[in-house]
Every structure is written in C-alpha cells, then in structure tokens.
Design an enzyme around this catalytic site. Structure first.
Site, mmCIF file in Angstrom:
data_model
loop_
_atom_site.group_PDB
_atom_site.id
_atom_site.type_symbol
_atom_site.label_atom_id
_atom_site.label_comp_id
_atom_site.label_asym_id
_atom_site.label_seq_id
_atom_site.Cartn_x
_atom_site.Cartn_y
_atom_site.Cartn_z
ATOM 1 N N HIS A 12 0.921 -1.152 -0.009
ATOM 2 C CA HIS A 12 0.034 0.126 -0.009
ATOM 3 C C HIS A 12 0.747 1.326 0.164
ATOM 4 O O HIS A 12 2.085 1.424 0.668
ATOM 5 C CB HIS A 12 -0.920 0.013 1.123
ATOM 6 C CG HIS A 12 -1.957 0.765 0.856
ATOM 7 N ND1 HIS A 12 -1.944 2.134 1.357
ATOM 8 C CD2 HIS A 12 -3.308 0.605 0.556
ATOM 9 C CE1 HIS A 12 -3.281 2.672 1.091
ATOM 10 N NE2 HIS A 12 -3.833 2.057 0.645
ATOM 11 N N ASP A 58 -8.265 -4.952 -0.217
ATOM 12 C CA ASP A 58 -8.583 -5.753 -1.313
ATOM 13 C C ASP A 58 -8.238 -7.319 -1.459
ATOM 14 O O ASP A 58 -8.885 -8.073 -2.106
ATOM 15 C CB ASP A 58 -7.943 -5.441 -2.632
ATOM 16 C CG ASP A 58 -8.563 -3.816 -2.791
ATOM 17 O OD1 ASP A 58 -9.735 -3.744 -2.722
ATOM 18 O OD2 ASP A 58 -7.732 -3.108 -2.948
HETATM 19 N N1 CMC Z 1 4.678 -7.255 -5.077
HETATM 20 C C1 CMC Z 1 5.843 -7.220 -5.322
HETATM 21 N N2 CMC Z 1 6.488 -6.448 -4.762
HETATM 22 C C2 CMC Z 1 5.912 -5.149 -4.652
HETATM 23 C C3 CMC Z 1 4.499 -4.997 -4.108
HETATM 24 C C4 CMC Z 1 3.801 -6.371 -4.781
HETATM 25 N N3 CMC Z 1 2.318 -6.260 -4.721
HETATM 26 N N4 CMC Z 1 4.260 -3.668 -3.977
HETATM 27 C C5 CMC Z 1 5.271 -3.250 -3.784
HETATM 28 N N5 CMC Z 1 6.321 -4.019 -4.355
HETATM 29 C C6 CMC Z 1 7.651 -3.728 -4.161
HETATM 30 C C7 CMC Z 1 8.155 -2.543 -5.109
HETATM 31 O O1 CMC Z 1 8.620 -3.253 -6.225
HETATM 32 C C8 CMC Z 1 9.402 -1.937 -4.560
HETATM 33 O O2 CMC Z 1 10.370 -2.682 -4.363
HETATM 34 P P1 CMC Z 1 11.923 -1.897 -4.493
HETATM 35 O O3 CMC Z 1 12.046 -1.431 -3.352
HETATM 36 O O4 CMC Z 1 12.917 -3.164 -4.541
HETATM 37 O O5 CMC Z 1 11.989 -1.166 -5.726
HETATM 38 C C9 CMC Z 1 8.724 -1.653 -3.005
HETATM 39 O O6 CMC Z 1 7.932 -2.790 -2.906
HETATM 40 C C10 CMC Z 1 8.025 -0.615 -2.936
HETATM 41 O O7 CMC Z 1 6.915 -0.268 -3.886
HETATM 42 P P2 CMC Z 1 6.356 0.932 -4.593
HETATM 43 O O8 CMC Z 1 5.881 0.539 -5.812
HETATM 44 O O9 CMC Z 1 7.283 2.205 -4.375
HETATM 45 O O10 CMC Z 1 5.332 1.245 -3.545
HETATM 46 P P3 CMC Z 1 4.039 2.027 -4.058
HETATM 47 O O11 CMC Z 1 3.816 2.938 -2.795
HETATM 48 O O12 CMC Z 1 4.401 3.080 -5.206
HETATM 49 O O13 CMC Z 1 2.832 1.251 -4.383
HETATM 50 C C11 CMC Z 1 0.969 -0.250 -4.661
HETATM 51 C C12 CMC Z 1 1.714 0.817 -3.797
HETATM 52 C C13 CMC Z 1 -0.348 -0.451 -4.033
HETATM 53 C C14 CMC Z 1 0.664 0.402 -6.071
HETATM 54 C C15 CMC Z 1 1.951 -1.592 -4.769
HETATM 55 O O14 CMC Z 1 2.207 -2.081 -3.598
HETATM 56 C C16 CMC Z 1 1.061 -2.282 -5.490
HETATM 57 O O15 CMC Z 1 1.138 -2.527 -7.007
HETATM 58 N N6 CMC Z 1 0.307 -3.374 -5.093
HETATM 59 C C17 CMC Z 1 -0.455 -4.278 -5.712
HETATM 60 C C18 CMC Z 1 -1.780 -3.692 -6.004
HETATM 61 C C19 CMC Z 1 -2.837 -3.645 -5.046
HETATM 62 O O16 CMC Z 1 -3.032 -4.466 -4.338
HETATM 63 N N7 CMC Z 1 -3.267 -2.347 -4.970
HETATM 64 C C20 CMC Z 1 -4.465 -2.041 -3.986
HETATM 65 C C21 CMC Z 1 -3.889 -1.102 -3.050
HETATM 66 S S1 CMC Z 1 -5.007 -0.754 -1.695
HETATM 67 C C22 CMC Z 1 -6.635 -0.409 -2.393
HETATM 68 C C23 CMC Z 1 -6.736 1.055 -2.528
HETATM 69 O O17 CMC Z 1 -6.491 1.821 -1.430
HETATM 70 O O18 CMC Z 1 -6.903 1.703 -3.456
#
Ligand code: CMC
Length: 446
Positions: free
Chosen positions: A322, A380
C-alpha cells in the site's frame, strides 16, 4: 556525490511560527517558509509562495511528499496502521455503526442523533430510484461491457437529468446532489449487472436497509420473493463501511481536481470512478481473484512469489502493499474476520482459492522480501474472496468499491468547494523535452 544545490533546514532559533529556511547553494540566497501543523500527522511546509519567491517549483511525481489540501474528514497513520473518519476508528465504525451512519458522519462531520439518522435514511431511501429514461441507456451498451464502463458512463449522465442540483455554489443543491449520488449509484450498478446477465432490472425497495437493498437489486428476480440473509447483508454493509473513504488517494484526488474547475458533482464522481478502475487502485480486488485463479493450486505459490520478487518481471502480488500503510491495513484485519464469518455462514469449507489465499498470505508474511518492504495484505486481498463467496461476479468487485467510495468522494468534493483556499488544481512540471527549434517544412525533412 555533488553538493545539493539547495539545503532545507528548520529555523534554529524557535520563532513564534514554525518555519523552514531554504538556501539556494548556487546563489547563497535564503528563503523562509511557514510550517503548518494539523491536529495529527506530519507537519507540512507551506510552499504556496515558493515559486513567487524562488522562481522554482517542487518536483514530486506521484505526490508522495505533497499535501494537496486541508481536510477534516479522514486521518491515516500508515506506520501504525490507523484509520480514522472524523476522529472515529475504522474498527469501531465497522463493528458498531452501519454504512448510512458512516455516510452521514463523512458528509456532515458528526455522528447523527436518532432523529437525524432516521431523516437521513429516509432521504437516501427516497432518492434511490433513477429517472426511468436512464434505464433506456443500458440497451446502448454491449451485454459483455465491463460494468465499470457502464457505471462511469451512466453516473456521468446523471448531470443530464438532475439539472436542479448542478449549481455548485448553492449549499442546498450541493447536498441534494450528494444525497442523489449516495442513493442512485447502487441502483445504477445493480442495473449494470442485471443487464449483463439478461435479467430484468429490479427496482429499489424502501423497506430494506441500504446494503440489503443493494443485495436485493443485484440478486432478486421478479418471479420469486427475495429473503435477505442477515449475515451476508451485515458483511456487505461492513465492506461498504471499510471502503467509504481513504483520504487523498488517486480517485479522490481526481474528484477534487475535476471539481476544482467548477465541474458539476455528477461529472466529478464519474471521473473518480474512472480513476478507481485501475488495477493499482480499486481494480486490485478483481486482480486478486484473477491472480489466485492463475496460481491455481498451492504448489504453484512459490513460483509466483519468485516472480513477484523479480525486478525484470512486471508481475506483482495483487492485494499486497500500500502506498500509505507500511503496517497491517486496519481494514484488512476487519475484512479477514468478515471473510471467515461469510464462509462459515455459507458453509464453504473447501474453497480452493481461499486456501491459496491463506497460504499465500502466510508465505508472504514470512518472506524477507515482503517483510523488509513492509508489504502486508491490503483490504482488497480479502474483499475479493468474500464477494466471490457471496456470488458477485469478479467484474462487479470494483463496482462495489465505487458504490462505497461515492460518499467519500462527494464529502471530499463538498469540503473542497466550501474551502475558501480552493483554487483550480494546476500542477507544474520539470520540462525535459526539446527547447525552441525552427519548424522544418515536410518537403525538407528527407
Ligand atoms: N508485489 C511485489 N512487490 C511489491 C508489491 C507487490 N504487490 N508492492 C510493492 N512492491 C515492491 C516494489 O517493487 C518496490 O520494491 P523495490 O523497493 O525493491 O523497488 C517496493 O515494494 C515499494 O513499492 P512501490 O511501488 O514504491 O510502492 P508504491 O507505494 O508506489 O505502490 C501499490 C503501492 C499499492 C501500487 C503497490 O504496492 C502495488 O502495486 N500493489 C499491488 C496492487 C494492489 O494491491 N493495490 C491495492 C492497493 S489498496 C486499495 C486502495 O487503497 O486503492
């Protein structure tokens, strides 16, 4: 590493007002900016005069360090896993309140007293029908259209029907539009589902509560009476509460940004629905189920965990991680309990996808990659399993999220319109394209 061009330091001698001083190392000039404190959460540097004073913008793609507005609606402490609506903990609201009470709270700022609650329920219930001509729209859509496409289109079209609540400068019209949206979005959503399966539209029932009526419009047929299952209705109500608002996320910011131009509330909510549809936001619960189906059996979990960790593979574990929560999402905890209640009520013991989900959760919570990055299951992850058990088709998952979030969006929109500091949203950029160059006529371009 080269010396940073700018340094940012808190003022050492404690001034009456908190400030930070920014020093441009290139020119040696210093600029002082106020630091504002809210009632909770990190302080913010007030950079409204930054450009005027320094000639520079901030650069913050994804707005990870940017506060876009002042708000009194929702507070999140992502490190501690806290979510409050108007000061009330989400766990308390999910256990002790109901969706329409939470809706009233978000919209009006306080919990209703008994009379206010009854009046609010009465108002919402009596706005649930849509103009009969709206039902004609559906025939124009393909039966296999994604219901989010239909919801987005029909919600936007509400502005073509309710001209008497489009004046955003009239507080009463703003409130009527808010009530209409909270009341009609479930009807529009259920109609989208009924259309997709070729069943007749079911009119709302005023003798049912909000979540019960939603289940009735979705699952009843005119040929037989519909009996509401109390456990499932309570679970539905809880899902709605848990998704009602979540501060300045992508869809809410979309609603605020659209509304900042003076656009009407129905159009703004349609914009929010469009933003919510993305798989990184509201589309995630649908993506979780698709992922669990793709994994197929427990033995293949390791393979998918490996893929999620591989930076060269775009695959991510859906329902994990998240932007704000770097701890267990408090909504996910409630959802997990609700998930077990629903499965037990429905007598579902051997649900292969649930087995995969539980095993996936266990492995990921112990895996160094996920632990180090604080990637916990989010709301989710469980909601998809509950909704599947309740017989909702996967394509309706994000639609249900949109129904629940409508009150959050409209409350945030209303707060923005009523805030005297609101100006049209207009971010700036770091331009890295070509600088001015002479136009070359086609005949001379080789
Ligand atoms: N699976 C694998 N790796 C992950 C995931 C995941 N679901 N989420 C984050 N990471 C890794 C990412 O690759 C990064 O690694 P590194 O530091 O080595 O590069 C690190 O964790 C930080 O990730 P980020 O992309 O900088 O985190 P973010 O805050 O930009 O992204 C997110 C948040 C929700 C978009 C992401 O965690 C994701 O894509 N999750 C899966 C989709 C999901 O479940 N979304 C629902 C969110 S909750 C509902 C809502 O409030 O809308």
């Amino acid at each position: 590493m080269s010396e940073p061009a700018m340094t940012l330091e808190p003022e050492s001698s404690a001034p009456a007002q908190d400030t930070v001083t920014l020093t441009d190392n290139a020119t040696g000039k210093s600029f002082t900016f106020p630091v504002l404190s809210g009632t909770a959460g990190p302080k913010v540097i007030d950079t409204r005069k930054l450009y005027a004073e320094t000639g520079m913008f901030t650069y913050d793609p994804g707005y990870t360090s940017t506060g876009s507005c002042e708000s009194k609606i929702t507070y999140i402490d992502g490190e501690k896993g806290v979510l409050l609506h108007r000061g009330y903990a989400i766990e308390d609201l999910a256990e002790q309140s109901d969706y329409l009470e939470v809706a009233y709270l978000l919209l009006n700022g306080e919990l209703p007293n008994r009379t206010e609650k009854l009046e609010f329920e009465q108002v919402i219930t009596h706005h649930t029908m849509v103009h009969e001509q709206i039902s004609w729209f559906y025939r124009g859509f393909r039966r296999d259209a994604h219901p989010m496409a239909v919801l987005c289109g029909v919600t936007g079209a509400l502005s073509a029907f309710y001209g008497d609540s489009l004046d955003i400068n009239d507080p009463q019209q703003r409130m009527i539009a808010s009530h209409r949206l909270i009341a009609k979005v479930p009807t529009i959503a259920a109609m989208a589902y009924k259309y997709s399966v070729g069943q007749p539209f079911i009119y709302p029932r005023n003798d049912l509560r909000y979540a019960e009526n939603l289940l009735s419009m979705m699952f009843s047929v005119p040929a037989e009476p519909y009996r509401v299952n109390r456990v499932l209705a309570r679970a539905m109500d809880r899902i709605l509460i848990l998704h009602a608002d979540h501060e300045q996320n992508a869809s809410t910011s979309t609603v605020r940004l659209s509304g900042s131009s003076g656009a009407n509330p129905f159009a703004c909510i349609a914009a929010g629905i469009a933003s919510l549809w993305g798989p990184a936001h509201g589309g995630a619960n649908e993506a979780v189920l698709n992922m669990l189906a793709q994994i197929g059996r427990k033995e293949r979990i390791g393979e998918f965990i490996k893929r999620a960790k591989d930076k060269n593979d775009p695959f991510r574990l859906m329902g994990f991680g998240h932007r704000v929560y770097k701890n267990f999402d408090p909504r996910a905890q409630v959802m997990r309990r609700t998930c077990h209640e629903v499965l037990s009520e429905l007598g579902i013991k051997d649900e292969p996808l649930l087995d995969i989900a539980m095993e996936l959760e266990r492995i990921a919570l112990e895996d160094e990659y996920f632990v180090d990055r604080k990637l916990y299951p989010n709301v989710d992850f469980y909601s998809g399993i509950i909704l599947r058990a309740m017989n909702f088709p996967t394509s309706m998952f994000t639609v249900l999220f949109a129904i629940a979030r409508t009150v959050g969006w409209i409350s945030q929109w209303k707060e923005m319109i009523e805030d005297s500091d609101t100006r049209i949203g207009r971010p700036r950029q770091l331009y890295t394209g070509a600088t001015h160059r002479p136009y070359v006529p086609l005949s001379m371009r080789g």
